[in-house]
Design a protein around this motif. Structure first.
Motif, PDB file in Angstrom:
ATOM      1  N   ILE A   1      22.777  51.568  34.221  1.00 31.45           N
ATOM      2  CA  ILE A   1      22.658  52.866  33.465  1.00 31.45           C
ATOM      3  C   ILE A   1      21.288  53.616  34.101  1.00 31.45           C
ATOM      4  O   ILE A   1      21.219  54.761  34.117  1.00 31.45           O
ATOM      5  CB  ILE A   1      22.262  52.582  31.947  1.00 31.45           C
ATOM      6  N   SER A   2      20.320  52.739  34.207  1.00 31.72           N
ATOM      7  CA  SER A   2      19.023  53.097  34.967  1.00 31.72           C
ATOM      8  C   SER A   2      19.175  53.768  36.137  1.00 31.72           C
ATOM      9  O   SER A   2      18.654  54.883  36.404  1.00 31.72           O
ATOM     10  CB  SER A   2      18.049  51.855  35.122  1.00 31.72           C
ATOM     11  N   GLU A   3      20.183  53.029  36.821  1.00 32.28           N
ATOM     12  CA  GLU A   3      20.400  53.921  38.444  1.00 32.28           C
ATOM     13  C   GLU A   3      21.002  55.155  38.319  1.00 32.28           C
ATOM     14  O   GLU A   3      20.905  56.206  38.952  1.00 32.28           O
ATOM     15  CB  GLU A   3      21.010  52.872  39.198  1.00 32.28           C
ATOM     16  N   VAL A   4      21.981  55.413  37.286  1.00 35.35           N
ATOM     17  CA  VAL A   4      22.592  56.281  36.941  1.00 35.35           C
ATOM     18  C   VAL A   4      21.770  57.534  36.379  1.00 35.35           C
ATOM     19  O   VAL A   4      21.515  58.733  36.950  1.00 35.35           O
ATOM     20  CB  VAL A   4      23.963  56.346  36.208  1.00 35.35           C
ATOM     21  N   GLU A   5      20.760  57.296  35.687  1.00 36.16           N
ATOM     22  CA  GLU A   5      19.831  58.072  35.084  1.00 36.16           C
ATOM     23  C   GLU A   5      18.772  58.310  36.249  1.00 36.16           C
ATOM     24  O   GLU A   5      18.422  59.720  36.171  1.00 36.16           O
ATOM     25  CB  GLU A   5      18.920  57.360  33.916  1.00 36.16           C
ATOM     26  N   LYS A   6      18.575  57.583  37.184  1.00 37.24           N
ATOM     27  CA  LYS A   6      17.888  58.110  38.434  1.00 37.24           C
ATOM     28  C   LYS A   6      18.668  59.357  39.264  1.00 37.24           C
ATOM     29  O   LYS A   6      18.107  60.057  39.423  1.00 37.24           O
ATOM     30  CB  LYS A   6      17.546  57.032  39.178  1.00 37.24           C
ATOM     31  N   GLN A   7      19.866  59.199  39.422  1.00 43.58           N
ATOM     32  CA  GLN A   7      20.768  59.974  40.146  1.00 43.58           C
ATOM     33  C   GLN A   7      20.818  61.365  39.339  1.00 43.58           C
ATOM     34  O   GLN A   7      20.835  62.421  39.764  1.00 43.58           O
ATOM     35  CB  GLN A   7      22.036  59.558  40.196  1.00 43.58           C
ATOM     36  N   VAL A   8      20.950  61.173  38.050  1.00 41.01           N
ATOM     37  CA  VAL A   8      20.966  62.495  37.174  1.00 41.01           C
ATOM     38  C   VAL A   8      19.703  63.338  37.362  1.00 41.01           C
ATOM     39  O   VAL A   8      19.890  64.417  37.688  1.00 41.01           O
ATOM     40  CB  VAL A   8      21.193  62.099  35.879  1.00 41.01           C
ATOM     41  N   GLN A   9      18.527  62.524  37.437  1.00 37.38           N
ATOM     42  CA  GLN A   9      17.175  63.090  37.567  1.00 37.38           C
ATOM     43  C   GLN A   9      17.102  63.913  38.984  1.00 37.38           C
ATOM     44  O   GLN A   9      16.848  64.913  39.194  1.00 37.38           O
ATOM     45  CB  GLN A   9      16.170  62.210  37.497  1.00 37.38           C
ATOM     46  N   ILE A  10      17.550  62.917  40.108  1.00 32.49           N
ATOM     47  CA  ILE A  10      17.649  63.673  41.298  1.00 32.49           C
ATOM     48  C   ILE A  10      18.786  65.134  41.420  1.00 32.49           C
ATOM     49  O   ILE A  10      17.990  66.037  42.087  1.00 32.49           O
ATOM     50  CB  ILE A  10      17.964  62.729  42.404  1.00 32.49           C
TER      51      ILE A  10
END
Length: 78
Positions: free
Chosen positions: A8-17
């Motif tokens: 989830i944390s990794e996906v949230e970083k992808q969303v932000q980028i």
């Protein structure tokens, strides 16, 4: 559960980028130099659409992971 939270944390970083990339393209599309040049406009619009599709897919992945996390928490709480 830790693995799901990490995902989830990794996906949230992808969303932000991806959201930052979209904002950049939105700014470019508002630039008269871009929308005044059909070739540049088309290229920028295609990049924008590509990033938007990728963001949609990543958001769906995030939703799926959140549901999985909720289910795991419910199981652990039982």
């Amino acid at each position: 559960m830790k693995q799901v939270k990490r995902q989830i944390s990794e996906v949230e970083k992808q969303v932000q980028i991806l959201e930052q990339e979209l904002a950049k393209f939105e700014t470019e599309l508002a630039d008269p130099k871009v929308y005044g040049n059909p070739n540049v406009l088309q290229e920028t619009s295609q990049k924008f659409e590509s990033v938007q599709k990728e963001l949609d897919a990543v958001n769906q992945k995030w939703e799926s992971l959140m549901l999985e996390a909720e289910e795991l928490e419910a199981q652990l709480g039982s």
